[in-house]
Write an enzyme that holds these catalytic residues in place. Structure first.
Site, mmCIF file in Angstrom:
data_model
loop_
_atom_site.group_PDB
_atom_site.id
_atom_site.type_symbol
_atom_site.label_atom_id
_atom_site.label_comp_id
_atom_site.label_asym_id
_atom_site.label_seq_id
_atom_site.Cartn_x
_atom_site.Cartn_y
_atom_site.Cartn_z
ATOM 1 N N PRO A 2 10.564 11.431 4.108
ATOM 2 C CA PRO A 2 9.689 12.563 4.106
ATOM 3 C C PRO A 2 8.310 12.202 4.674
ATOM 4 O O PRO A 2 7.534 11.475 4.058
ATOM 5 C CB PRO A 2 9.602 12.916 2.626
ATOM 6 C CG PRO A 2 10.835 12.337 1.992
ATOM 7 C CD PRO A 2 11.403 11.381 2.964
ATOM 8 N N GLU A 3 8.029 12.699 5.829
ATOM 9 C CA GLU A 3 6.668 12.616 6.348
ATOM 10 C C GLU A 3 6.029 13.972 6.071
ATOM 11 O O GLU A 3 6.611 14.770 5.349
ATOM 12 C CB GLU A 3 6.711 12.291 7.850
ATOM 13 C CG GLU A 3 7.464 10.997 8.133
ATOM 14 C CD GLU A 3 7.452 10.593 9.599
ATOM 15 O OE1 GLU A 3 6.479 10.890 10.291
ATOM 16 O OE2 GLU A 3 8.436 9.977 10.046
ATOM 17 N N HIS A 91 20.925 8.863 -9.311
ATOM 18 C CA HIS A 91 19.537 8.779 -8.858
ATOM 19 C C HIS A 91 18.690 10.012 -9.158
ATOM 20 O O HIS A 91 17.624 10.183 -8.573
ATOM 21 C CB HIS A 91 19.461 8.462 -7.355
ATOM 22 C CG HIS A 91 20.275 7.289 -6.949
ATOM 23 N ND1 HIS A 91 20.103 6.036 -7.506
ATOM 24 C CD2 HIS A 91 21.315 7.175 -6.079
ATOM 25 C CE1 HIS A 91 20.986 5.200 -6.968
ATOM 26 N NE2 HIS A 91 21.740 5.863 -6.112
ATOM 27 N N ARG A 110 16.206 5.181 -3.359
ATOM 28 C CA ARG A 110 15.516 3.910 -3.106
ATOM 29 C C ARG A 110 14.353 3.637 -4.040
ATOM 30 O O ARG A 110 13.781 2.556 -4.003
ATOM 31 C CB ARG A 110 15.063 3.855 -1.649
ATOM 32 C CG ARG A 110 16.246 3.656 -0.706
ATOM 33 C CD ARG A 110 15.815 3.611 0.724
ATOM 34 N NE ARG A 110 15.153 2.378 1.080
ATOM 35 C CZ ARG A 110 14.642 2.128 2.273
ATOM 36 N NH1 ARG A 110 14.714 3.049 3.210
ATOM 37 N NH2 ARG A 110 14.081 0.991 2.536
ATOM 38 N N ARG A 152 -10.681 -1.291 17.178
ATOM 39 C CA ARG A 152 -9.466 -1.505 16.388
ATOM 40 C C ARG A 152 -8.414 -2.155 17.265
ATOM 41 O O ARG A 152 -8.051 -1.635 18.312
ATOM 42 C CB ARG A 152 -8.946 -0.161 15.830
ATOM 43 C CG ARG A 152 -9.955 0.542 14.925
ATOM 44 C CD ARG A 152 -10.255 -0.243 13.675
ATOM 45 N NE ARG A 152 -9.107 -0.326 12.815
ATOM 46 C CZ ARG A 152 -8.888 0.498 11.791
ATOM 47 N NH1 ARG A 152 -9.735 1.458 11.514
ATOM 48 N NH2 ARG A 152 -7.817 0.334 11.044
#
Length: 271
Positions: A2-3, A91, A110, A152
DNA sequence: CAAAGGTCCTGCTCGC
DNA sequence: TGCGAGCAGGACCTTT
Protein backbone atom coordinates in the site's frame (compact mmCIF):
# COMPACT_ATOMS: atom_id res chain seq x y z
CA UNK A 1 2.79 -1.92 0.38
CA UNK A 2 0.00 0.00 0.00
CA UNK A 3 1.46 3.28 -1.12
CA UNK A 4 -0.51 6.50 -0.99
CA UNK A 5 -3.14 5.58 -3.62
CA UNK A 6 -3.94 2.29 -1.90
CA UNK A 7 -4.16 3.92 1.52
CA UNK A 8 -6.38 6.66 0.12
CA UNK A 9 -8.56 4.04 -1.59
CA UNK A 10 -8.89 2.24 1.73
CA UNK A 11 -9.73 5.50 3.48
CA UNK A 12 -12.49 6.27 1.02
CA UNK A 13 -13.70 2.69 1.18
CA UNK A 14 -14.22 2.65 4.93
CA UNK A 15 -15.28 6.27 5.40
CA UNK A 16 -19.01 5.80 4.82
CA UNK A 17 -19.29 2.67 6.90
CA UNK A 18 -17.49 3.94 9.96
CA UNK A 19 -18.04 7.69 10.24
CA UNK A 20 -20.65 8.46 12.88
CA UNK A 21 -20.77 4.88 14.14
CA UNK A 22 -20.17 3.95 17.73
CA UNK A 23 -17.52 1.38 18.59
CA UNK A 24 -19.23 -1.57 20.26
CA UNK A 25 -16.20 -3.76 20.81
CA UNK A 26 -12.58 -4.48 20.16
CA UNK A 27 -10.97 -7.86 19.50
CA UNK A 28 -7.24 -8.48 19.16
CA UNK A 29 -6.41 -11.91 17.76
CA UNK A 30 -2.71 -11.38 17.12
CA UNK A 31 -1.03 -8.38 18.72
CA UNK A 32 2.23 -8.95 16.85
CA UNK A 33 2.72 -6.19 14.31
CA UNK A 34 5.71 -3.97 13.72
CA UNK A 35 5.09 -2.85 17.28
CA UNK A 36 2.75 -4.80 19.53
CA UNK A 37 -0.84 -3.57 19.45
CA UNK A 38 -1.28 -1.55 22.65
CA UNK A 39 -3.00 -3.41 25.48
CA UNK A 40 -6.11 -2.00 27.12
CA UNK A 41 -7.55 -0.47 23.97
CA UNK A 42 -10.89 -2.18 24.54
CA UNK A 43 -11.56 0.00 27.60
CA UNK A 44 -10.44 3.04 25.69
CA UNK A 45 -12.40 2.50 22.48
CA UNK A 46 -15.68 0.91 23.45
CA UNK A 47 -18.53 3.39 23.47
CA UNK A 48 -16.69 6.06 21.52
CA UNK A 49 -18.11 7.46 18.34
CA UNK A 50 -15.93 7.64 15.21
CA UNK A 51 -15.98 11.19 13.94
CA UNK A 52 -13.79 11.14 10.84
CA UNK A 53 -11.34 9.06 8.79
CA UNK A 54 -8.22 10.90 7.65
CA UNK A 55 -4.88 10.13 6.11
CA UNK A 56 -1.37 11.49 6.48
CA UNK A 57 1.09 9.98 4.02
CA UNK A 58 0.58 6.25 4.25
CA UNK A 59 -0.98 6.43 7.70
CA UNK A 60 -4.73 6.11 8.14
CA UNK A 61 -6.20 8.20 10.94
CA UNK A 62 -9.41 7.07 12.57
CA UNK A 63 -10.60 9.95 14.70
CA UNK A 64 -12.76 9.15 17.69
CA UNK A 65 -14.37 11.40 20.27
CA UNK A 66 -11.45 11.17 22.70
CA UNK A 67 -8.44 10.34 20.53
CA UNK A 68 -7.34 8.81 17.26
CA UNK A 69 -6.07 5.51 15.93
CA UNK A 70 -2.98 5.75 13.73
CA UNK A 71 -2.83 2.75 11.41
CA UNK A 72 -0.16 1.77 8.89
CA UNK A 73 -0.83 -1.03 6.43
CA UNK A 74 2.86 -1.94 6.19
CA UNK A 75 3.82 -4.00 3.18
CA UNK A 76 0.92 -6.44 3.06
CA UNK A 77 -1.85 -5.04 5.25
CA UNK A 78 -5.46 -4.54 4.27
CA UNK A 79 -8.45 -3.20 6.11
CA UNK A 80 -11.92 -4.40 5.26
CA UNK A 81 -15.49 -3.66 6.25
CA UNK A 82 -17.26 -6.96 6.90
CA UNK A 83 -20.30 -8.34 8.66
CA UNK A 84 -19.04 -9.06 12.17
CA UNK A 85 -20.13 -12.68 11.77
CA UNK A 86 -17.68 -13.21 8.87
CA UNK A 87 -15.31 -16.09 9.75
CA UNK A 88 -11.75 -15.02 10.36
CA UNK A 89 -8.80 -16.12 8.24
CA UNK A 90 -5.09 -16.42 8.77
CA UNK A 91 -3.33 -13.18 9.73
CA UNK A 92 -6.45 -11.36 10.88
CA UNK A 93 -4.96 -9.19 13.62
CA UNK A 94 -7.83 -7.16 14.99
CA UNK A 95 -11.52 -6.27 14.69
CA UNK A 96 -13.01 -2.90 15.45
CA UNK A 97 -16.67 -3.75 16.01
CA UNK A 98 -19.30 -1.19 15.07
CA UNK A 99 -22.86 -0.69 16.29
CA UNK A 100 -24.05 -1.34 12.73
CA UNK A 101 -23.24 -5.04 13.09
CA UNK A 102 -20.23 -4.66 10.88
CA UNK A 103 -16.55 -4.75 11.71
CA UNK A 104 -13.35 -3.15 10.49
CA UNK A 105 -10.99 -6.09 10.18
CA UNK A 106 -7.23 -5.78 9.69
CA UNK A 107 -5.25 -8.53 7.98
CA UNK A 108 -1.47 -8.40 7.57
CA UNK A 109 0.61 -11.50 6.70
CA UNK A 110 4.01 -9.85 6.90
CA UNK A 111 3.29 -7.92 10.08
CA UNK A 112 4.99 -4.73 8.97
CA UNK A 113 1.83 -2.80 9.74
CA UNK A 114 1.29 -0.90 12.96
CA UNK A 115 -1.39 0.56 15.20
CA UNK A 116 -1.07 3.41 17.67
CA UNK A 117 -3.58 5.29 19.80
CA UNK A 118 -3.14 8.92 20.69
CA UNK A 119 -5.22 11.38 22.66
CA UNK A 120 -3.19 14.27 21.29
CA UNK A 121 -3.16 15.70 17.76
CA UNK A 122 -1.90 12.88 15.48
CA UNK A 123 0.22 15.44 13.64
CA UNK A 124 2.31 15.74 16.79
CA UNK A 125 2.83 11.99 17.05
CA UNK A 126 6.41 10.81 16.81
CA UNK A 127 5.68 8.91 13.59
CA UNK A 128 4.11 11.89 11.82
CA UNK A 129 5.83 14.89 13.34
CA UNK A 130 8.83 15.13 11.05
CA UNK A 131 7.56 13.83 7.71
CA UNK A 132 7.39 15.82 4.48
CA UNK A 133 4.48 17.46 2.66
CA UNK A 134 1.54 15.67 1.08
CA UNK A 135 2.33 15.19 -2.63
CA UNK A 136 -1.15 16.27 -3.74
CA UNK A 137 -1.13 19.47 -1.70
CA UNK A 138 -0.01 22.78 -3.25
CA UNK A 139 2.90 23.01 -0.79
CA UNK A 140 4.56 20.22 -2.76
CA UNK A 141 5.75 22.25 -5.72
CA UNK A 142 8.79 22.70 -7.96
CA UNK A 143 10.43 25.21 -5.68
CA UNK A 144 10.07 22.97 -2.65
CA UNK A 145 11.51 19.91 -4.39
CA UNK A 146 14.32 21.86 -6.00
CA UNK A 147 15.40 23.33 -2.68
CA UNK A 148 15.09 20.02 -0.86
CA UNK A 149 17.31 18.32 -3.43
CA UNK A 150 20.29 20.66 -3.10
CA UNK A 151 23.48 18.88 -2.02
CA UNK A 152 21.71 15.53 -1.82
CA UNK A 153 23.88 12.70 -3.08
CA UNK A 154 21.32 9.91 -3.08
CA UNK A 155 19.79 8.52 -6.23
CA UNK A 156 16.71 10.45 -7.34
CA UNK A 157 14.62 7.32 -6.84
CA UNK A 158 15.62 7.02 -3.18
CA UNK A 159 15.17 10.73 -2.73
CA UNK A 160 11.50 10.73 -3.77
CA UNK A 161 10.85 7.63 -1.68
CA UNK A 162 12.15 9.37 1.42
CA UNK A 163 9.14 10.28 3.59
CA UNK A 164 11.05 13.23 5.01
CA UNK A 165 11.13 14.70 1.49
CA UNK A 166 7.58 13.87 0.41
CA UNK A 167 5.18 11.27 1.80
CA UNK A 168 3.33 8.51 0.04
CA UNK A 169 5.65 7.69 -2.86
CA UNK A 170 6.78 4.06 -2.60
CA UNK A 171 8.61 1.69 -4.87
CA UNK A 172 5.99 1.41 -7.61
CA UNK A 173 5.07 5.06 -7.93
CA UNK A 174 8.68 6.24 -7.64
CA UNK A 175 9.60 4.27 -10.78
CA UNK A 176 6.41 5.29 -12.57
CA UNK A 177 6.81 8.98 -11.72
CA UNK A 178 10.42 9.07 -12.86
CA UNK A 179 9.39 7.48 -16.15
CA UNK A 180 6.69 10.07 -16.64
CA UNK A 181 9.15 12.85 -15.84
CA UNK A 182 11.73 11.26 -18.22
CA UNK A 183 14.41 11.22 -15.54
CA UNK A 184 16.97 8.51 -14.78
CA UNK A 185 16.30 7.00 -11.36
CA UNK A 186 20.02 6.63 -10.60
CA UNK A 187 20.85 10.31 -11.03
CA UNK A 188 21.97 12.17 -7.95
CA UNK A 189 19.14 14.20 -6.50
CA UNK A 190 21.43 17.24 -6.49
CA UNK A 191 21.63 17.11 -10.29
CA UNK A 192 17.99 18.17 -10.63
CA UNK A 193 17.50 21.44 -12.48
CA UNK A 194 14.59 23.70 -11.56
CA UNK A 195 12.88 22.52 -14.71
CA UNK A 196 13.43 18.84 -13.84
CA UNK A 197 12.05 19.47 -10.36
CA UNK A 198 8.90 20.90 -11.90
CA UNK A 199 8.53 17.95 -14.25
CA UNK A 200 9.00 15.50 -11.41
CA UNK A 201 6.48 17.22 -9.16
CA UNK A 202 3.88 17.21 -11.92
CA UNK A 203 4.61 13.57 -12.73
CA UNK A 204 4.21 12.48 -9.11
CA UNK A 205 0.91 14.30 -8.77
CA UNK A 206 -0.44 12.91 -12.04
CA UNK A 207 0.60 9.32 -11.36
CA UNK A 208 -0.82 9.33 -7.83
CA UNK A 209 -4.09 10.90 -8.94
CA UNK A 210 -4.54 8.43 -11.78
CA UNK A 211 -3.80 5.51 -9.46
CA UNK A 212 -6.31 6.74 -6.87
CA UNK A 213 -8.93 7.07 -9.58
CA UNK A 214 -8.72 3.34 -10.40
CA UNK A 215 -8.41 2.11 -6.83
CA UNK A 216 -4.63 1.74 -6.62
CA UNK A 217 -2.32 -1.04 -7.74
CA UNK A 218 -2.80 -4.66 -6.75
CA UNK A 219 0.28 -6.87 -7.19
CA UNK A 220 -0.52 -9.59 -4.67
CA UNK A 221 -2.19 -8.93 -1.30
CA UNK A 222 -3.72 -5.53 -1.64
CA UNK A 223 -7.50 -5.18 -1.67
CA UNK A 224 -9.69 -2.19 -0.86
CA UNK A 225 -12.22 -2.05 1.96
CA UNK A 226 -14.82 -3.94 -0.09
CA UNK A 227 -12.33 -6.65 -1.06
CA UNK A 228 -11.86 -5.49 -4.63
CA UNK A 229 -8.39 -5.06 -6.18
CA UNK A 230 -6.99 -1.88 -7.73
CA UNK A 231 -6.62 -1.61 -11.48
CA UNK A 232 -3.58 0.62 -11.92
CA UNK A 233 -1.38 -2.39 -12.59
CA UNK A 234 -2.63 -2.42 -16.17
CA UNK A 235 -1.48 1.17 -16.55
CA UNK A 236 2.06 0.70 -15.33
CA UNK A 237 4.71 1.87 -17.80
CA UNK A 238 7.82 0.39 -16.21
CA UNK A 239 7.18 -1.29 -12.87
CA UNK A 240 7.59 -5.08 -13.14
CA UNK A 241 8.07 -4.74 -16.90
CA UNK A 242 11.78 -5.58 -17.17
CA UNK A 243 12.56 -7.02 -20.59
CA UNK A 244 9.28 -5.83 -22.08
CA UNK A 245 9.17 -3.08 -24.69
CA UNK A 246 8.65 0.49 -23.51
CA UNK A 247 5.08 1.58 -24.21
CA UNK A 248 6.42 4.79 -25.71
CA UNK A 249 9.60 3.92 -27.66
CA UNK A 250 9.69 0.06 -27.64
CA UNK A 251 13.16 -0.11 -26.07
CA UNK A 252 13.40 -2.89 -23.50
CA UNK A 253 12.65 -1.80 -19.95
CA UNK A 254 15.54 -2.34 -17.54
CA UNK A 255 15.59 -3.42 -13.94
CA UNK A 256 18.33 -2.29 -11.58
CA UNK A 257 18.68 -2.27 -7.81
CA UNK A 258 18.85 0.87 -5.69
CA UNK A 259 19.28 0.35 -1.98
CA UNK A 260 18.05 -3.25 -2.12
CA UNK A 261 14.85 -2.29 -3.96
CA UNK A 262 14.03 -2.98 -7.59
CA UNK A 263 13.94 0.00 -9.90
CA UNK A 264 12.55 -0.05 -13.43
CA UNK A 265 13.22 2.44 -16.20
CA UNK A 266 13.43 2.96 -19.93
CA UNK A 267 17.05 3.66 -20.94
CA UNK A 268 15.92 5.67 -23.95
CA UNK A 269 13.04 7.74 -22.59
CA UNK A 270 14.74 8.53 -19.30
CA UNK A 271 18.00 10.46 -19.51
C1' DC B 1 16.75 -19.41 -3.04
C1' DA B 2 15.20 -14.78 -4.19
C1' DA B 3 12.12 -11.30 -3.94
C1' DA B 4 7.89 -8.94 -2.63
C1' DG B 5 4.31 -2.71 -2.11
C1' DG B 6 7.70 0.01 4.15
C1' DT B 7 10.37 2.41 7.36
C1' DC B 8 12.73 2.72 11.72
C1' DC B 9 17.13 2.41 13.83
C1' DT B 10 22.15 2.19 14.06
C1' DG B 11 26.59 3.48 13.03
C1' DC B 12 29.54 5.49 9.73
C1' DT B 13 31.25 9.43 6.77
C1' DC B 14 31.43 13.97 5.32
C1' DG B 15 31.64 18.85 5.52
C1' DC B 16 31.36 22.99 8.06
C1' DT C 1 38.17 18.60 17.31
C1' DG C 2 33.17 18.48 17.52
C1' DC C 3 28.73 18.28 15.73
C1' DG C 4 24.85 17.45 12.83
C1' DA C 5 23.04 15.91 8.59
C1' DG C 6 23.00 12.58 5.29
C1' DC C 7 23.56 8.01 3.87
C1' DA C 8 23.91 2.72 3.55
C1' DG C 9 22.70 -1.33 5.56
C1' DG C 10 20.26 -4.26 8.79
C1' DA C 11 16.24 -5.48 10.97
C1' DC C 12 11.46 -6.84 11.26
C1' DC C 13 7.96 -10.92 8.76
C1' DT C 14 5.38 -14.54 5.54
C1' DT C 15 4.40 -16.13 1.13
C1' DT C 16 5.19 -17.41 -3.59
Amino acid sequence: MPELPEVETTRRGIERSVTGRTISGWIVRDHRLRWPIPAGLEQELTGQRITRVGRRGKYLLIYCERGALILHLGMSGSLRVLKSSTPTTKHDHFDLLLDSGRTLRFNDPRRFGSLHWTTADPADHKLLRDIGPEPLEPAFDAQYLYRASRRRKVALKNFVMNAHVVVGVGNIYASESLFRAQLRPGRRASSLSRRDAGKLVRAIKTVLRQAIRVGGTTLRDYVGADGSPGYFRQKLFVYERAGSPCRVCHTNIRRVTHGQRSTFYCPKCQQ
